[in-house]
Design a protein around this motif. Sequence first.
Motif, PDB file in Angstrom:
ATOM      1  N   GLY A  61     -27.696  10.197   5.977  1.00 15.08           N
ATOM      2  CA  GLY A  61     -26.591   9.832   5.032  1.00 15.08           C
ATOM      3  C   GLY A  61     -26.384   8.304   5.442  1.00 15.08           C
ATOM      4  N   ALA A  62     -26.807   7.807   6.648  1.00 14.22           N
ATOM      5  CA  ALA A  62     -26.553   6.400   6.726  1.00 14.22           C
ATOM      6  C   ALA A  62     -27.841   5.762   5.854  1.00 14.22           C
ATOM      7  CB  ALA A  62     -27.127   5.953   8.517  1.00 14.22           C
ATOM      8  N   ALA A  63     -28.937   6.233   5.634  1.00 15.75           N
ATOM      9  CA  ALA A  63     -29.917   5.758   4.865  1.00 15.75           C
ATOM     10  C   ALA A  63     -29.180   5.198   3.651  1.00 15.75           C
ATOM     11  CB  ALA A  63     -31.029   6.456   4.626  1.00 15.75           C
ATOM     12  N   LEU A  64     -28.570   6.247   2.982  1.00 20.20           N
ATOM     13  CA  LEU A  64     -27.993   5.998   1.721  1.00 20.20           C
ATOM     14  C   LEU A  64     -27.053   4.567   1.715  1.00 20.20           C
ATOM     15  CD1 LEU A  64     -26.897   9.798   0.785  1.00 20.20           C
ATOM     16  CD2 LEU A  64     -28.932   8.217  -0.602  1.00 20.20           C
ATOM     17  N   ARG A  65     -26.544   4.280   2.636  1.00 20.22           N
ATOM     18  CA  ARG A  65     -25.634   3.092   2.763  1.00 20.22           C
ATOM     19  C   ARG A  65     -26.235   1.792   3.272  1.00 20.22           C
ATOM     20  NH1 ARG A  65     -20.995   5.417   6.705  1.00 20.22           N
ATOM     21  NH2 ARG A  65     -22.628   7.138   6.934  1.00 20.22           N
ATOM     22  N   LEU A  66     -27.565   2.231   3.922  1.00 19.60           N
ATOM     23  CA  LEU A  66     -28.177   1.071   4.248  1.00 19.60           C
ATOM     24  C   LEU A  66     -29.542   0.506   3.466  1.00 19.60           C
ATOM     25  CD1 LEU A  66     -28.190   1.971   8.179  1.00 19.60           C
ATOM     26  CD2 LEU A  66     -27.175   0.143   7.420  1.00 19.60           C
ATOM     27  N   MET A  67     -30.097   1.429   2.927  1.00 16.06           N
ATOM     28  CA  MET A  67     -31.360   1.023   1.905  1.00 16.06           C
ATOM     29  C   MET A  67     -31.405   1.549   0.649  1.00 16.06           C
ATOM     30  SD  MET A  67     -33.906   3.658   3.966  1.00 16.06           S
ATOM     31  CE  MET A  67     -35.320   3.114   2.973  1.00 16.06           C
ATOM     32  N   ILE A 100     -32.405   3.716  -1.517  1.00 16.07           N
ATOM     33  CA  ILE A 100     -33.075   5.116  -1.666  1.00 16.07           C
ATOM     34  C   ILE A 100     -31.985   5.888  -2.456  1.00 16.07           C
ATOM     35  CG2 ILE A 100     -32.256   5.790   0.635  1.00 16.07           C
ATOM     36  CD1 ILE A 100     -34.863   7.024   0.872  1.00 16.07           C
ATOM     37  N   SER A 101     -32.584   6.893  -2.877  1.00 16.50           N
ATOM     38  CA  SER A 101     -31.429   7.816  -3.837  1.00 16.50           C
ATOM     39  C   SER A 101     -31.273   9.143  -2.917  1.00 16.50           C
ATOM     40  CB  SER A 101     -32.315   8.384  -5.136  1.00 16.50           C
ATOM     41  OG  SER A 101     -33.256   9.082  -4.856  1.00 16.50           O
ATOM     42  N   PHE A 102     -30.174   9.708  -3.572  1.00 19.28           N
ATOM     43  CA  PHE A 102     -30.014  11.079  -2.724  1.00 19.28           C
ATOM     44  C   PHE A 102     -30.806  12.108  -2.903  1.00 19.28           C
ATOM     45  CE2 PHE A 102     -28.073  11.476  -6.805  1.00 19.28           C
ATOM     46  CZ  PHE A 102     -28.156  12.922  -7.260  1.00 19.28           C
ATOM     47  N   LEU A 103     -31.746  11.763  -4.206  1.00 22.40           N
ATOM     48  CA  LEU A 103     -32.632  12.730  -4.541  1.00 22.40           C
ATOM     49  C   LEU A 103     -34.008  12.702  -3.300  1.00 22.40           C
ATOM     50  CD1 LEU A 103     -32.999  12.516  -8.256  1.00 22.40           C
ATOM     51  CD2 LEU A 103     -31.895  14.223  -6.994  1.00 22.40           C
ATOM     52  N   GLU A 104     -34.315  11.527  -3.071  1.00 22.88           N
ATOM     53  CA  GLU A 104     -35.160  11.402  -1.979  1.00 22.88           C
ATOM     54  C   GLU A 104     -34.668  11.706  -0.516  1.00 22.88           C
ATOM     55  OE1 GLU A 104     -37.500   7.460  -3.162  1.00 22.88           O
ATOM     56  OE2 GLU A 104     -35.624   7.228  -3.295  1.00 22.88           O
ATOM     57  N   THR A 105     -33.550  11.340  -0.156  1.00 22.02           N
ATOM     58  CA  THR A 105     -33.103  11.864   0.940  1.00 22.02           C
ATOM     59  C   THR A 105     -33.080  13.395   1.237  1.00 22.02           C
ATOM     60  OG1 THR A 105     -30.817  11.845   0.308  1.00 22.02           O
ATOM     61  CG2 THR A 105     -31.853   9.765   1.468  1.00 22.02           C
ATOM     62  N   GLN A 106     -32.800  14.027   0.143  1.00 22.79           N
ATOM     63  CA  GLN A 106     -32.561  15.779   0.062  1.00 22.79           C
ATOM     64  C   GLN A 106     -34.197  16.064   0.275  1.00 22.79           C
ATOM     65  OE1 GLN A 106     -29.815  17.910   0.265  1.00 22.79           O
ATOM     66  NE2 GLN A 106     -28.991  15.736   0.818  1.00 22.79           N
ATOM     67  N   ALA A 107     -34.897  15.632  -0.449  1.00 20.59           N
ATOM     68  CA  ALA A 107     -36.245  16.033  -0.204  1.00 20.59           C
ATOM     69  C   ALA A 107     -36.738  15.973   1.270  1.00 20.59           C
ATOM     70  CB  ALA A 107     -37.351  15.148  -1.088  1.00 20.59           C
ATOM     71  N   ILE A 108     -36.372  14.807   1.977  1.00 22.56           N
ATOM     72  CA  ILE A 108     -36.729  14.364   3.160  1.00 22.56           C
ATOM     73  C   ILE A 108     -36.051  15.681   4.094  1.00 22.56           C
ATOM     74  CG2 ILE A 108     -36.460  12.948   5.148  1.00 22.56           C
ATOM     75  CD1 ILE A 108     -36.621  10.700   2.990  1.00 22.56           C
ATOM     76  N   LEU A 109     -34.629  15.638   3.696  1.00 23.03           N
ATOM     77  CA  LEU A 109     -34.307  16.722   4.752  1.00 23.03           C
ATOM     78  C   LEU A 109     -34.742  18.208   4.675  1.00 23.03           C
ATOM     79  CD1 LEU A 109     -31.681  17.221   6.416  1.00 23.03           C
ATOM     80  CD2 LEU A 109     -30.338  17.654   4.560  1.00 23.03           C
ATOM     81  N   LEU A 110     -35.262  18.535   3.455  1.00 23.84           N
ATOM     82  CA  LEU A 110     -35.879  19.851   3.465  1.00 23.84           C
ATOM     83  C   LEU A 110     -37.067  19.963   4.154  1.00 23.84           C
ATOM     84  CD1 LEU A 110     -35.395  22.599   1.921  1.00 23.84           C
ATOM     85  CD2 LEU A 110     -36.891  21.712  -0.009  1.00 23.84           C
ATOM     86  N   GLU A 111     -37.681  19.042   3.966  1.00 22.29           N
ATOM     87  CA  GLU A 111     -39.051  18.788   4.634  1.00 22.29           C
ATOM     88  C   GLU A 111     -38.875  18.974   6.228  1.00 22.29           C
ATOM     89  OE1 GLU A 111     -43.172  16.334   5.075  1.00 22.29           O
ATOM     90  OE2 GLU A 111     -41.795  15.928   3.585  1.00 22.29           O
ATOM     91  N   VAL A 112     -37.996  18.195   6.705  1.00 24.13           N
ATOM     92  CA  VAL A 112     -37.614  17.963   8.140  1.00 24.13           C
ATOM     93  C   VAL A 112     -37.011  19.370   8.720  1.00 24.13           C
ATOM     94  CG1 VAL A 112     -36.077  16.908   9.887  1.00 24.13           C
ATOM     95  CG2 VAL A 112     -37.293  15.353   8.256  1.00 24.13           C
ATOM     96  N   ASN A 113     -36.423  20.102   7.789  1.00 19.65           N
ATOM     97  CA  ASN A 113     -35.857  21.468   8.230  1.00 19.65           C
ATOM     98  C   ASN A 113     -36.826  22.327   8.403  1.00 19.65           C
ATOM     99  OD1 ASN A 113     -33.186  20.362   8.211  1.00 19.65           O
ATOM    100  ND2 ASN A 113     -32.587  21.303   6.256  1.00 19.65           N
ATOM    101  N   ILE A 167     -34.048  -0.729   9.967  1.00 15.05           N
ATOM    102  CA  ILE A 167     -34.288  -0.965   8.559  1.00 15.05           C
ATOM    103  C   ILE A 167     -33.954  -2.905   8.975  1.00 15.05           C
ATOM    104  CG2 ILE A 167     -32.868  -1.308   6.538  1.00 15.05           C
ATOM    105  CD1 ILE A 167     -32.164   1.408   6.942  1.00 15.05           C
ATOM    106  N   GLN A 168     -33.166  -3.219   9.828  1.00 17.10           N
ATOM    107  CA  GLN A 168     -33.198  -4.807   9.765  1.00 17.10           C
ATOM    108  C   GLN A 168     -34.427  -5.190  10.231  1.00 17.10           C
ATOM    109  OE1 GLN A 168     -29.736  -4.855  12.484  1.00 17.10           O
ATOM    110  NE2 GLN A 168     -28.100  -4.895  10.930  1.00 17.10           N
ATOM    111  N   GLN A 169     -35.108  -4.697  11.159  1.00 13.14           N
ATOM    112  CA  GLN A 169     -36.459  -5.164  11.761  1.00 13.14           C
ATOM    113  C   GLN A 169     -37.706  -4.792  10.838  1.00 13.14           C
ATOM    114  OE1 GLN A 169     -36.051  -7.114  14.261  1.00 13.14           O
ATOM    115  NE2 GLN A 169     -33.974  -6.864  14.110  1.00 13.14           N
ATOM    116  N   GLY A 170     -37.564  -4.154   9.668  1.00  5.66           N
ATOM    117  CA  GLY A 170     -38.623  -3.793   8.871  1.00  5.66           C
ATOM    118  C   GLY A 170     -39.487  -2.656   9.231  1.00  5.66           C
ATOM    119  N   VAL A 171     -39.015  -1.783  10.237  1.00  2.40           N
ATOM    120  CA  VAL A 171     -39.767  -0.575  10.830  1.00  2.40           C
ATOM    121  C   VAL A 171     -39.544   0.584   9.604  1.00  2.40           C
ATOM    122  CG1 VAL A 171     -39.743   0.991  12.463  1.00  2.40           C
ATOM    123  CG2 VAL A 171     -39.288  -1.382  13.080  1.00  2.40           C
TER     124      VAL A 171
END
Length: 245
Positions: A182-188, A190-203, A49-53
Motif C-alpha cells: 500500500g505504501a509502494a503505491l504512494r511512493l513509487m 507502480i500499478s495496483f496490478l503489479e502490487t496485487q501480483a506481488i501480494l498473491l505470490e508473497v501470500n 526507495i529513497q536510497q535506490g534499494v
Amino acid sequence: MAMTRTRTVTADRRGPMDHLAKLLRLVQFADSALPVGAFSFSNGLESAIQQGVVHDAETLKAMVLSATRQAATLDGVALIVAHRAAQMSDLCTIVAADQASYQRKLGEEMRLMTVRMGRKLGELGEHVVKTPLLADWMEKVRSGATPGTFPIGLAIITSDLGIEVNEAFAVHQYGVAAMMLGAALRLMRISFLETQAILLEVNGTVEDMYEQVRAGTLSDMRNFSPVTDILAAVHVKAHVRMFMN
C-alpha cells in the motif's frame, strides 16, 4: 419424522454459518482498513526507495519477501507463543512475549510502529471483543508494565475470537505485506496490478514460513536484517518523509 428432519437441516446450516463468521473475523482483522494506523508506516520501504534499494516491481517484491521472512522469525514467533498462552489465560507468558518482541527491534521507528499499532488494536479489541484477558493486558500496557506490541494484541484478540494460531499467524504476515505494498503505491511508479501480483505470490509463502517457526520459543526469536536496520537508521534523520518509518 418431519420434526427430526427440521432439526437436522437447522444443525447443518448452523455449522457452515459458524465457519463463515470465523472467516469474516479473519478478513476483518487482516483488512488494511483496520483502524490501527498501519497507513502511517511503510516498514522501511520509504527509505529503501529513497536510497535506490527498491526501484521497480522485482526489487519491491524482494524487499517484501525479506520483510515477511523477518516478521515470521521475530514477531511471528512472539505471536505464536502469546496466542498459545492466551488459550491458557497465561498473562505472564503473554507479557514476556510482548517484551521480547519490543526489545528485539533495534530501530526506534520500528518500536514506534509496533506500539502505536498495538495499542490502537488493543483499544479496538476492548470495544469489540471485551474479554478479561485483553483487559488485563491493556491495563499492564497503560501502566507501563509492558510495551503493548501489535503481534501480541493480535494474538490475544484472535485467540479470544476462536481463530486458530496458524490463521492468526497468516493474518499477521498478510498485514506486513499489505502495509508495504500500500505504501509502494504512494511512493513509487507502480500499478495496483503489479502490487496485487506481488501480494498473491508473497501470500503463497505463508504456509512454509509457519512450518519453520511453529515450534519456536521466545529464545528462538531472531531479527537479523542489517540492510533494513541501516535503512531505518537513515530514515530517522531523512529531510523528507511521508511515513513514520
